[in-house]
Design a protein around this motif. Structure first.
Motif, short mmCIF file in Angstrom:
data_model
loop_
_atom_site.label_atom_id
_atom_site.label_comp_id
_atom_site.label_asym_id
_atom_site.label_seq_id
_atom_site.Cartn_x
_atom_site.Cartn_y
_atom_site.Cartn_z
N SER A 51 0.86 -1.19 0.00
CA SER A 51 0.00 0.00 0.00
C SER A 51 0.89 1.23 0.00
O SER A 51 2.08 1.16 0.34
N ASN A 52 0.32 2.39 -0.40
CA ASN A 52 1.05 3.67 -0.43
C ASN A 52 2.32 3.58 -1.27
O ASN A 52 3.39 4.06 -0.89
N LEU A 53 2.23 2.95 -2.44
CA LEU A 53 3.40 2.78 -3.31
C LEU A 53 3.81 4.13 -3.89
O LEU A 53 2.98 4.90 -4.38
N ALA A 54 5.13 4.44 -3.83
CA ALA A 54 5.64 5.71 -4.36
C ALA A 54 6.90 5.42 -5.17
O ALA A 54 7.75 4.62 -4.76
N ARG A 55 7.01 6.09 -6.34
CA ARG A 55 8.17 5.94 -7.22
C ARG A 55 8.74 7.33 -7.52
O ARG A 55 8.32 7.96 -8.50
N TYR B 248 9.34 3.08 -2.78
CA TYR B 248 8.95 3.08 -1.37
C TYR B 248 7.50 2.63 -1.26
O TYR B 248 6.66 3.02 -2.08
N PHE B 249 7.20 1.79 -0.29
CA PHE B 249 5.81 1.39 -0.05
C PHE B 249 5.68 0.90 1.39
O PHE B 249 6.68 0.75 2.12
N ASP C 152 -0.46 -1.14 -5.55
CA ASP C 152 -1.17 -1.20 -4.27
C ASP C 152 -2.13 -2.38 -4.27
O ASP C 152 -2.82 -2.66 -5.26
N GLY C 153 -2.20 -3.07 -3.12
CA GLY C 153 -3.10 -4.21 -2.97
C GLY C 153 -2.48 -5.54 -3.35
O GLY C 153 -3.10 -6.58 -3.17
#
Length: 459
Positions: free
Chosen positions: A43-47, A54-55, A82-83
């Motif tokens: 969840s909260n995946l960031a690229r 980052y997740f 996410d998920g």
């Protein structure tokens, strides 16, 4: 595990700065938790533009932040989103800039058997509560079996391995194969039928065997029908499903669980020499202890190597801090922009509401409305007053003495115009005016009957 980490870090009554505390906490975490596997949901995946990923990895009760740096992220074949349920490998660390506990990852794999694992655990808990796994239900294996039934696939290496073990260790034992499917839709019903048939044949023991495979491949041995069929057998059963690391529901219900089909054959065809077995057991224990000692020393060596800070580690920390500041700056800028945009909309709305043209339009509309209402109000007022006047006229006519005169009555007035109400107010010979309903008369008083008159009874 480190028994006294504070003594190892050299902490006595030393007063640390926050940076020193976070730095030493990071070293301690990385020294203890290294190369571990964790399973959860992304969840909260960031690229960020840096190429790092980052997740947050979470389950139903907790979550932990994860960092996958660019060089390791390039090796991940699975599309992260996410998920997604994944299994990750890495070390526990601490982002010193924020004091956040996190996982530094080097591997990310999909976790595909999560639903089957939940079903496995649910059935295991149910059957365990019913007592199907209790030791009291287990039947001991015969010491010298003569007839053994093998429930397995007629093809493949499993049956060959079992026959090979019995030929080598106990060739006198009679083996009977009850063929059945061990994978697919028909496997469950065939296994249940084979168990009932074998139990009725009077074998000394049974072997339920299958080779290794994935959780889906071995799933027929995790079905409730197969587990209850195994429990219903009177004949002792050895379950040998999969490899050593594979565990099925049938293993728990059976009287004995063997790590492999070959091991199941060895249990029922023991070697005649106890001394060889003891030597082999001691040898395995010695090898295991040596492996454990080597593993312990290797872990100590790796821990000492990790404490030597590589410049790349510092660069990764700074890169992560830079990515964090970049994301925070972008979020702050977006919040400020949204706030100013909302304020501008509110001011435009207020300005539009106070514009002179709008006020003039409202006043003009009100004036037109009043101009329309004024003639109508005047007509209605005149009408109301006309009705009120007519009502008062009718009331006045009802109480007016003229109405009484119209019915044949008259009013006598003296010289001053005063109404005569009593005969005593007049005198003989006085002239009075008689007011009638129509016109008036001049009359003279002949007698007001005030003087007593004697009446003769004889007349």
């Amino acid at each position: 595990m480190i028994k006294d980490p504070f003594a190892r870090l050299g902490l006595d009554r030393e007063v640390l700065t926050v940076s020193q505390l976070n730095g030493r906490a990071r070293v301690l975490l990385e020294d203890v938790f290294t190369n571990i596997w964790v399973e959860g949901e992304i969840s909260n995946l960031a690229r960020p533009a840096s190429g790092h990923v980052y997740f947050t990895l979470k389950d139903s009760g907790a979550q932990v932040r994860c960092a996958l740096f660019r060089q390791n992220a390039a090796r991940v074949r699975q599309a992260l989103k996410d998920g997604l349920a994944v299994k990750v490998r890495g070390k526990v660390s601490l982002f010193e800039g924020r004091g956040d506990y996190q996982l530094i990852l080097d591997t990310v794999e999909p976790a595909g058997d999560g639903a089957l694992r939940l079903a496995f655990d649910a059935l295991k808990e149910k059957l365990s509560a019913e007592g199907l796994f209790s030791a009291e239900r287990k039947v001991p294996l015969p010491a010298h079996p003569r007839r053994i039934g093998i429930i397995s696939s007629p093809t493949g290496a499993v049956i060959r391995d079992i026959i090979s073990v019995f030929r080598r260790r106990a060739p006198q034992v009679q083996l009977t194969l009850i063929p059945t499917a061990v994978q697919g839709r028909e496997a469950v019903s065939q296994i249940v039928r084979a168990l009932k048939l074998a139990d009725a044949r009077g074998f000394d023991a049974l072997i339920l065997a299958r080779g290794g495979g994935s959780l889906e491949d071995l799933w027929c041995f995790n079905e409730e029908a197969v587990a209850r069929a195994v429990d219903a057998c009177v004949t002792p059963i050895v379950s040998a499903v999969g490899h050593e690391t594979d565990v099925s529901i049938s293993d728990f219900v059976a009287d004995v669980r063997a790590p492999t089909p070959s091991a199941a054959a060895e249990l029922l065809a023991p070697d005649a020499s106890d001394l060889v077995r003891q030597v082999e057991s001691l040898h395995r224990r010695l090898v295991m202890r040596m492996r454990n000692r080597l593993m312990h020393d290797r872990l100590r060596l790796e821990g000492m190597a990790r404490r030597l800070r590589h410049p790349g580690e510092r660069l990764r920390q700074q890169a992560q801090r830079l990515d964090d500041l970049d994301m925070r700056l972008r979020r702050a800028f977006e919040r400020s922009l949204n706030t100013r945009r909302e304020r501008l909309i509110r001011l435009e709305t207020r300005l539009a509401g106070q514009h002179p043209g709008r006020q003039l339009a409202m006043l003009r509309q009100r004036l037109d409305s009043l101009a329309e209402r004024l003639p109508r109000a005047m007509r209605e007022g005149l009408k109301a007053r006309r009705l009120q006047l007519q009502s008062q006229v009718q009331t006045l006519q009802v109480v007016s003495p003229l109405a009484t005169l119209g019915r044949g009555y008259s009013i006598l007035l003296d010289e001053r115009g005063q109404a005569i109400r009593d005969a005593a107010q007049t005198r003989t010979g006085q002239r009075l005016t008689a007011r009638l309903g129509e016109g008036q008369l001049q009359v003279r008083v002949e007698d007001n009957h005030l003087t007593p008159v004697t009446l003769s009874l004889l007349d």
